[in-house]
Motif scaffolding. Structure first.
Motif, PDB file in Angstrom:
ATOM      1  N   ALA A  74     -31.774 -33.743   4.182  1.00 22.62           N
ATOM      2  CA  ALA A  74     -31.297 -33.941   2.803  1.00 22.62           C
ATOM      3  C   ALA A  74     -29.899 -33.354   2.625  1.00 22.62           C
ATOM      4  O   ALA A  74     -29.504 -32.413   3.326  1.00 22.62           O
ATOM      5  CB  ALA A  74     -32.267 -33.271   1.834  1.00 22.62           C
ATOM      6  N   SER A  75     -29.156 -33.890   1.682  1.00 21.23           N
ATOM      7  CA  SER A  75     -27.857 -33.329   1.298  1.00 21.23           C
ATOM      8  C   SER A  75     -28.064 -31.881   0.850  1.00 21.23           C
ATOM      9  O   SER A  75     -29.015 -31.575   0.147  1.00 21.23           O
ATOM     10  CB  SER A  75     -27.302 -34.162   0.135  1.00 21.23           C
ATOM     11  N   SER A  76     -27.164 -30.995   1.278  1.00 23.83           N
ATOM     12  CA  SER A  76     -27.290 -29.599   0.831  1.00 23.83           C
ATOM     13  C   SER A  76     -26.618 -29.461  -0.539  1.00 23.83           C
ATOM     14  O   SER A  76     -25.867 -30.339  -0.950  1.00 23.83           O
ATOM     15  CB  SER A  76     -26.647 -28.672   1.856  1.00 23.83           C
ATOM     16  N   PRO A  77     -26.869 -28.349  -1.264  1.00 24.49           N
ATOM     17  CA  PRO A  77     -26.245 -28.189  -2.590  1.00 24.49           C
ATOM     18  C   PRO A  77     -24.713 -28.169  -2.507  1.00 24.49           C
ATOM     19  O   PRO A  77     -24.143 -27.845  -1.462  1.00 24.49           O
ATOM     20  CB  PRO A  77     -26.761 -26.830  -3.061  1.00 24.49           C
ATOM     21  N   LEU A  78     -24.071 -28.501  -3.624  1.00 26.46           N
ATOM     22  CA  LEU A  78     -22.599 -28.502  -3.655  1.00 26.46           C
ATOM     23  C   LEU A  78     -22.028 -27.086  -3.578  1.00 26.46           C
ATOM     24  O   LEU A  78     -20.876 -26.910  -3.201  1.00 26.46           O
ATOM     25  CB  LEU A  78     -22.105 -29.187  -4.935  1.00 26.46           C
ATOM     26  N   LEU A  79     -22.829 -26.099  -3.944  1.00 26.90           N
ATOM     27  CA  LEU A  79     -22.396 -24.705  -3.777  1.00 26.90           C
ATOM     28  C   LEU A  79     -23.005 -24.204  -2.475  1.00 26.90           C
ATOM     29  O   LEU A  79     -24.213 -24.053  -2.380  1.00 26.90           O
ATOM     30  CB  LEU A  79     -22.885 -23.843  -4.949  1.00 26.90           C
TER      31      LEU A  79
END
Ligand code: SER
Length: 281
Positions: free
Chosen positions: A29-34
């Motif tokens: 999955a995409s990781s968080p933007l932070l």
């Protein structure tokens, strides 16, 4: 005219993830933007960020190949696109990056083979529209003749493989971190690919949006660290690895045969909805 049929952004994302899954990659999955636990970055700027410690050999996962569609922000720091937004048809502060990764598993040869196969066999892009760039070398790292030869081996015409310097063909996450020479794929979006005046080498990393970079293949080989006196050093990674990134909105513009990313199904509905709220065209 372009010959392939149009695909939605969701279909392209799905095709990318499943193509690499078929080739032994784990869909992550995409990781968080932070970014978690990384004081060197304010925002996630590339698909490889969540794998930084895996590249450095500090973390082990139960897979050696991964594929992601990573949400990214490039509005500051080393990869800052803010000044380009609104001036080009292809830069955004927020975008999605499709990427395949090898952690000490396959290296240049398979990375280039997968990229070619995905673009030419899966997406059915015309070869005559594709250009390739490789690192031409400098005082610190030699020229990447291997990448040049590998593009030609998979089917690229030798005159379509061009050498460029560090600014475009050596990628690093920030001032420090994993890095290495890279090789980009560029695409000519104009009307007549056989017109040598329009579909020209000078437009690769040159003026205008008609020929644009669509995919960057980084051959992760080094870690850049900072010495106590402020100078930087380059040390080899535990194992050569691969980090690639293809802008989803860019490849969507290619597949949907539109001139700007803003006209793709990923962005246009947002612009139209905003315009309807603002009651403007
Ligand atoms: N990290 C490289 C880039 O951002 C490839 O994913 O271009």
């Amino acid at each position: 005219m372009l010959k392939f049929s149009s695909m939605t952004g969701n279909e392209i994302r799905n095709k990318f993830l499943t193509y690499f899954e078929r080739n032994g990659h784990k869909i992550v999955a995409s990781s968080p933007l932070l970014p978690a636990n990384d004081p060197t970055l304010l925002f996630t700027n590339a698909g490889m960020n969540q794998f930084k410690d895996v590249f450095l050999g500090n973390e082990k996962r139960d897979y050696k190949r991964a594929v992601t569609s990573q949400k990214c922000i490039r509005a500051g720091g080393k990869h800052n696109d803010l000044d380009e937004v609104g001036k080009t048809a292809r830069h955004h502060t927020f975008f999605e990056m499709l990427g395949n990764f090898s952690f000490g598993d396959y290296f240049k040869e398979d990375a280039i083979k997968y990229a070619w196969e995905f673009l030419v066999d899966e997406l059915k892009l015309e070869k005559s529209r594709l250009w390739f760039s490789v690192f031409e070398g400098d005082d610190e790292v030699g020229p990447d003749e291997e990448a040049r030869d590998l593009w030609i081996k998979v089917g690229a015409s030798p005159d379509r493989v061009l050498g460029f310097g560090r600014k475009v063909n050596f990628w690093q996450m920030g001032d420090t971190g994993p890095c290495g020479p890279c090789s980009e794929v560029h695409y000519y979006m104009g009307d007549d690919p056989l017109d040598p005046q329009k579909n020209r080498a000078e437009f690769v990393n040159g003026p205008g949006d008609t020929t644009m970079e669509i995919w960057n293949l980084v051959f992760m080989q080094y870690n850049r660290t900072q010495n106590e006196d402020g100078t930087f050093a380059l040390t080899p990674l535990p194992a050569p690895s691969v980090d690639t990134g293809m802008g989803l909105e860019r490849i969507a513009a290619v597949m949907q045969n539109v001139k700007t990313n803003y006209e793709t199904d990923l962005i246009k509905p947002i612009v139209e909805y905003t315009a309807s709220l603002a009651k403007v065209k």
